[in-house]
Structure formats: C-alpha cells, structure tokens
Design a protein around this motif. Sequence first.
Motif, PDB file in Angstrom:
ATOM      1  N   GLY A 135       0.850  -1.197  -0.071  1.00  0.00           N
ATOM      2  CA  GLY A 135       0.123  -0.016   0.041  1.00  0.00           C
ATOM      3  C   GLY A 135       0.837   1.163   0.009  1.00  0.00           C
ATOM      4  N   ILE A 136       2.111   1.159   0.022  1.00  0.00           N
ATOM      5  CA  ILE A 136       2.950   2.325   0.011  1.00  0.00           C
ATOM      6  C   ILE A 136       3.904   2.548  -1.243  1.00  0.00           C
ATOM      7  CG2 ILE A 136       4.992   1.592   1.567  1.00  0.00           C
ATOM      8  CD1 ILE A 136       4.645   4.402   2.751  1.00  0.00           C
ATOM      9  N   ALA A 137       4.503   3.515  -1.640  1.00  0.00           N
ATOM     10  CA  ALA A 137       4.957   3.591  -2.964  1.00  0.00           C
ATOM     11  C   ALA A 137       6.500   3.275  -2.665  1.00  0.00           C
ATOM     12  CB  ALA A 137       4.981   4.788  -3.730  1.00  0.00           C
ATOM     13  N   VAL A 138       7.136   2.540  -3.519  1.00  0.00           N
ATOM     14  CA  VAL A 138       8.570   2.260  -3.475  1.00  0.00           C
ATOM     15  C   VAL A 138       9.213   2.597  -4.888  1.00  0.00           C
ATOM     16  CG1 VAL A 138      10.309   0.329  -3.319  1.00  0.00           C
ATOM     17  CG2 VAL A 138       8.079   0.298  -1.859  1.00  0.00           C
ATOM     18  N   PRO A 139      10.399   3.169  -4.782  1.00  0.00           N
ATOM     19  CA  PRO A 139      10.975   3.758  -5.789  1.00  0.00           C
ATOM     20  C   PRO A 139      11.520   2.573  -6.923  1.00  0.00           C
ATOM     21  CG  PRO A 139      12.497   4.250  -4.290  1.00  0.00           C
ATOM     22  CD  PRO A 139      11.020   3.753  -3.419  1.00  0.00           C
TER      23      PRO A 139
END
Length: 199
Positions: free
Chosen positions: A178-182
């Motif tokens: 649910g969270i953005a990762v590069p």
Amino acid sequence: MIQKILYSLVTIPTLLIFWQIFHILSTPNLLSRLRNELAPYANITKPFSIGAIFEAPKMALTREALAEKCPLLRSTYLETLRLVDHAGLVSREFKDGGSPKEEITFPETFDPVRFLEATRGKMTSHESSDNEYISEESILFTEQVVLAVVASILVFWDFEPVEKGSGWKNPGKQWSAGIAVPVNDFRVRVRRRKFEWDA
C-alpha cells in the motif's frame, strides 16, 4: 507481529522521507522557501577546532515546532502522504477534511501548498485498507520522525543530480503493502552546506 511493527516504525518512515525529499528537490524554489521557514528552529553551530582538527558542526533542532510552526514543511509531508500512502497506513482525518481524490484539483500533481491551512484534528486509531491495525501512537511517531529527519537533511546538506543538466528524474513507483517504493535508482550528489564560518 514484530515484523509488522518494525515495518511500520522503520520501513514506512524511510520511504516517506525519500518521497518527501524527492518532491521538495524537484519543485522549483521550494527548497529555499523551506530553509527560510526552518531557520529559526534548526540552529547549526560552528564546530570546535584544535589546530587543523575540526569536529563536525552541531545542529539543535526544535522538534516540537516543526508541525506547529512550519506549515510549509508539514504541508509537503501531507501532500507526500496523499500521493504515496494509498493504503492509509499513516493517514488521518484533518479539520479541513480529507477531500476524495476526484474532488482534488490536479490530483496526480505534487502541490506543496495544498495542505498549507491543514490543522490537526482528532487523531484516531484505524485500520488500513489491508485491515492492518494502525495506532494513533504510530501515526504521530511517523509524522514526528519524518518531519525531523527531512528538516535536518534540508538544512545541513546541498544536493544536485549526478547527471548535471538532466534535472530531477522521477524514479517511478511500484506499490508494496500500500505504499510507494521507487522503481529505479535516484542518483544524487550530496555535500555539506557551506556556512558563514567556512573559509
């Protein structure tokens, strides 16, 4: 359980710090505005020296003031949350209301002043979109850590892209829990800022 606690206390703040700094660096003139706002609350003192031997400069950070007296810094934090925290891992309700995505102007664009007037409403524990329990203590902890680390980095270091003239390239996003990762590397040269005592 321990793995989930460590994820919420270590991994999530680290990712939020990365994305907030990326958005600040890639928004024209925003870094200088934030440094001016932070100046009264981040005091860097001249290092002690003996001959040619110098200790590292020391920084005194008024951590409590970051959320209350630095509205632009906090606005960039909230805007970063809006863009990268799709699971609601650390999001909360605010007195000005959390407008649904379809009601936000240019929702895919980072706007550093979008939450400039946001005030902290009643903070409540809640469940994220994947039914993980999120305590109010972890929400507050995450905000305090991210604001303090981001403020410290901004006032102490200068940045430039490794490839000069290329500008700040968005590394792209992929979603993990649910969270953005590069997706790609974000290559940057980092140098300590020059202060008035530097020759």
